[in-house]
Scaffold this motif. Structure first.
Motif, PDB file in Angstrom:
ATOM      1  N   VAL A  75      13.188  -6.827 -15.205  1.00 42.00           N
ATOM      2  CA  VAL A  75      13.575  -8.168 -15.632  1.00 42.00           C
ATOM      3  C   VAL A  75      15.049  -8.438 -15.360  1.00 42.00           C
ATOM      4  O   VAL A  75      15.916  -7.616 -15.690  1.00 42.00           O
ATOM      5  CB  VAL A  75      13.296  -8.377 -17.138  1.00 42.00           C
ATOM      6  N   THR A  76      15.308  -9.616 -14.784  1.00 42.65           N
ATOM      7  CA  THR A  76      16.669 -10.147 -14.701  1.00 42.65           C
ATOM      8  C   THR A  76      16.758 -11.292 -15.697  1.00 42.65           C
ATOM      9  O   THR A  76      16.026 -12.282 -15.579  1.00 42.65           O
ATOM     10  CB  THR A  76      16.995 -10.657 -13.288  1.00 42.65           C
ATOM     11  N   ALA A  77      17.613 -11.139 -16.698  1.00 46.97           N
ATOM     12  CA  ALA A  77      17.748 -12.125 -17.769  1.00 46.97           C
ATOM     13  C   ALA A  77      19.028 -12.932 -17.561  1.00 46.97           C
ATOM     14  O   ALA A  77      20.103 -12.351 -17.411  1.00 46.97           O
ATOM     15  CB  ALA A  77      17.780 -11.431 -19.126  1.00 46.97           C
ATOM     16  N   VAL A  78      18.914 -14.253 -17.580  1.00 45.11           N
ATOM     17  CA  VAL A  78      20.047 -15.132 -17.303  1.00 45.11           C
ATOM     18  C   VAL A  78      20.265 -16.072 -18.480  1.00 45.11           C
ATOM     19  O   VAL A  78      19.331 -16.708 -18.969  1.00 45.11           O
ATOM     20  CB  VAL A  78      19.806 -15.952 -16.018  1.00 45.11           C
ATOM     21  N   THR A  79      21.507 -16.155 -18.947  1.00 41.03           N
ATOM     22  CA  THR A  79      21.880 -17.111 -19.994  1.00 41.03           C
ATOM     23  C   THR A  79      23.302 -17.581 -19.762  1.00 41.03           C
ATOM     24  O   THR A  79      24.125 -16.861 -19.189  1.00 41.03           O
ATOM     25  CB  THR A  79      21.763 -16.486 -21.399  1.00 41.03           C
ATOM     26  N   LEU A  80      23.579 -18.792 -20.231  1.00 34.24           N
ATOM     27  CA  LEU A  80      24.945 -19.328 -20.176  1.00 34.24           C
ATOM     28  C   LEU A  80      25.739 -18.978 -21.428  1.00 34.24           C
ATOM     29  O   LEU A  80      26.963 -19.093 -21.434  1.00 34.24           O
ATOM     30  CB  LEU A  80      24.896 -20.859 -20.042  1.00 34.24           C
ATOM     31  N   ALA A  81      25.057 -18.581 -22.480  1.00 34.50           N
ATOM     32  CA  ALA A  81      25.713 -18.351 -23.774  1.00 34.50           C
ATOM     33  C   ALA A  81      26.215 -16.908 -23.872  1.00 34.50           C
ATOM     34  O   ALA A  81      25.428 -15.960 -23.803  1.00 34.50           O
ATOM     35  CB  ALA A  81      24.746 -18.656 -24.920  1.00 34.50           C
ATOM     36  N   ARG A  82      27.502 -16.752 -24.066  1.00 30.47           N
ATOM     37  CA  ARG A  82      28.089 -15.407 -24.104  1.00 30.47           C
ATOM     38  C   ARG A  82      27.581 -14.591 -25.291  1.00 30.47           C
ATOM     39  O   ARG A  82      27.367 -13.383 -25.189  1.00 30.47           O
ATOM     40  CB  ARG A  82      29.616 -15.518 -24.145  1.00 30.47           C
ATOM     41  N   GLU A  83      27.418 -15.254 -26.448  1.00 31.00           N
ATOM     42  CA  GLU A  83      26.918 -14.545 -27.623  1.00 31.00           C
ATOM     43  C   GLU A  83      25.516 -13.994 -27.363  1.00 31.00           C
ATOM     44  O   GLU A  83      25.179 -12.877 -27.760  1.00 31.00           O
ATOM     45  CB  GLU A  83      26.897 -15.479 -28.840  1.00 31.00           C
ATOM     46  N   GLN A  84      24.693 -14.788 -26.696  1.00 35.46           N
ATOM     47  CA  GLN A  84      23.345 -14.331 -26.386  1.00 35.46           C
ATOM     48  C   GLN A  84      23.374 -13.143 -25.423  1.00 35.46           C
ATOM     49  O   GLN A  84      22.670 -12.150 -25.615  1.00 35.46           O
ATOM     50  CB  GLN A  84      22.532 -15.472 -25.775  1.00 35.46           C
ATOM     51  N   ALA A  85      24.179 -13.265 -24.366  1.00 35.96           N
ATOM     52  CA  ALA A  85      24.257 -12.184 -23.383  1.00 35.96           C
ATOM     53  C   ALA A  85      24.690 -10.875 -24.044  1.00 35.96           C
ATOM     54  O   ALA A  85      24.131  -9.806 -23.765  1.00 35.96           O
ATOM     55  CB  ALA A  85      25.222 -12.564 -22.259  1.00 35.96           C
ATOM     56  N   ALA A  86      25.670 -10.962 -24.939  1.00 34.76           N
ATOM     57  CA  ALA A  86      26.145  -9.759 -25.626  1.00 34.76           C
ATOM     58  C   ALA A  86      25.039  -9.165 -26.485  1.00 34.76           C
ATOM     59  O   ALA A  86      24.865  -7.928 -26.524  1.00 34.76           O
ATOM     60  CB  ALA A  86      27.367 -10.096 -26.477  1.00 34.76           C
ATOM     61  N   TYR A  87      24.277 -10.013 -27.162  1.00 34.24           N
ATOM     62  CA  TYR A  87      23.196  -9.523 -28.013  1.00 34.24           C
ATOM     63  C   TYR A  87      22.121  -8.828 -27.180  1.00 34.24           C
ATOM     64  O   TYR A  87      21.634  -7.740 -27.536  1.00 34.24           O
ATOM     65  CB  TYR A  87      22.578 -10.674 -28.806  1.00 34.24           C
TER      66      TYR A  87
END
Length: 438
Positions: free
Chosen positions: A229-241
């Protein structure tokens, strides 16, 4: 001689009710109580409490939904008892009694202002609440989109941990008949399994999760279906989690987390692409390019699943409150228009499944958590933000309940050069297999 009885009869509540009924074109479906202690309206109706003249001043400067929302989140206006019942009564009155948004003539405004002067409510425009979004830059520029996403999703991971179940899935669940009493976590896992089955994930399949949130689908697909899986998000808090969860679950060999705009994704030939309640943030004019990106990113005969909210043309962004406090620049459209846009990109839509009633139950579960742990939420984010979320969740559940909003799963394939879909048997015939196997 003026008696106490006469004073109450001509108090602020009676004056405001007369103004409101004239502007709305019918009787108020709520009981009104004001800062001076006066009260009027149906005895068995929800009670709206106007705690200060400042609430009225907000409505003078910002008539309609946004002014009411500002007064509510600041605590200047309150609804006693069940907020959902109060909102339900208002919407019922709109439908059944023909109430309409205020349409005031110059003469009407003169009367309103004169009454406001008598009530002591005239004054400078109150500042917008701190929780209201303040975005700058061109609509759906990358910088503005990042700010819009951050406004909502970077509130804090601790907040969402408190609100959501252990899956950390912030999207509509799937409440199955097999487990009618199951809780929100079971409904979210059922939704994740439904998506993975529709996408036909097998061990080693390459999945692109666009707008991955806190990684519920990413982690489930990697752990249960052994996907890459490649997971993509714009939200830094989400990426860190999500990165933290990947490390804790020892999934580094299966999951890559990328914090970037979907327009910057450079990969291709994914076996499957999923985007769960992210397409609403893309924008109206940008959606054809978004659909084209979905087509480009998936391999021929690969599958694309889009879970997305819908709304009619009257409030495609969700309304003034949602656009100002929750999801700035959001755009929703009728379900059929999304099908047309996906098809225009070269994808072939194979099924559409409505989850509208499922969202009522999902949001109700979030709202119960909010109320049960109200003190914890207030301590964490402050009372104003907690009130924003109360209004958002109650209003959202009601919008899905009354069919003013919908949510659907679109399953599409990218046909091969000769038209082959890669689907066989029950898959090609209507996507019922996932239900038979559950």
């Amino acid at each position: 001689m003026t008696t106490a009885r006469t004073a109450v009869r001509s108090g602020a509540a009676q004056r405001l009710t007369a103004l409101a009924e004239g502007a709305l074109g019918g009787p108020l479906p709520v009981r009104l109580r004001t800062w001076d202690g006066s009260e009027t309206g149906p005895a068995d109706a929800p009670v709206v409490v106007v705690r200060s003249r400042r609430a009225l001043r907000r409505l003078l400067w910002q008539p309609g939904e946004l002014g009411l929302a500002q007064a509510y989140v600041t605590g200047e206006l309150e609804v006693e008892g069940d907020l959902a019942q109060g909102l339900r009564a208002m919407w019922a009155a709109v439908r059944e009694r023909g109430l309409h948004a205020p349409r005031l003539s110059p003469a009407d405004w003169t009367r309103v202002v004169a009454e406001a002067v008598r009530l002591g409510a005239v004054g400078p425009r109150p500042p917008a609440p701190a929780t209201q979004a303040r975005l700058r830059g061109g609509l759906h520029s990358k910088a503005r989109d990042r700010a819009a996403i951050s406004h909502h999703y970077d509130l804090s991971n601790d907040f969402y941990r408190l609100l959501l179940d252990e899956t950390m899935a912030y999207s509509c669940g799937y409440w199955t008949d097999e487990e009618p009493e199951a809780g929100p976590a079971a409904a979210q896992r059922a939704k994740l399994e439904l998506i993975c089955r529709k996408l036909g994930l097998v061990p080693g399949a390459r999945l692109l999760d666009i707008g991955c949130g806190w990684g519920s689908l990413t982690l489930y697909a990697a752990e249960v279906h052994k996907a890459q899986v490649t997971a993509v998000t714009l939200a830094r808090e989400q990426a860190a989690y999500v990165r933290e969860q990947v490390r804790e679950r020892r999934l580094e060999h299966r999951v890559e987390v990328v914090c970037q705009d979907y327009r910057d994704i450079t990969g291709s030939a994914y076996d499957a692409v999923a985007t769960v309640e992210m397409g609403e943030h893309v924008g109206d004019e940008e959606y054809p390019a978004f659909a084209a990106a979905l087509h480009r990113l998936v391999r021929p005969q690969g599958r694309v699943l889009v879970q997305q909210m819908s709304r009619g043309a009257s409030a495609p962004g969700g309304g003034a409150f949602i656009e100002a406090y929750i999801a700035p620049d959001m755009h929703m459209r009728p379900m059929g228009e999304t099908v047309g846009l996906l098809e225009a990109s070269g994808l072939e839509v194979r099924s559409v499944e409505s989850l509208r009633e499922h969202y009522v139950r999902t949001i109700d579960a979030w709202h119960r958590t909010l109320e049960k742990r109200w003190t914890d939420f207030v301590r964490l984010v402050g009372e104003e933000t907690a009130r924003v979320w109360r209004l958002y969740l109650v209003g959202g559940a009601l919008a899905f309940e009354e069919r003013r909003m919908g949510v659907d799963q679109f399953l599409a394939v990218r046909p091969g050069s000769t038209g082959g879909s890669g689907l066989t048997g029950a898959e090609a015939g209507g996507w019922y297999r996932h239900r038979e196997e559950r």
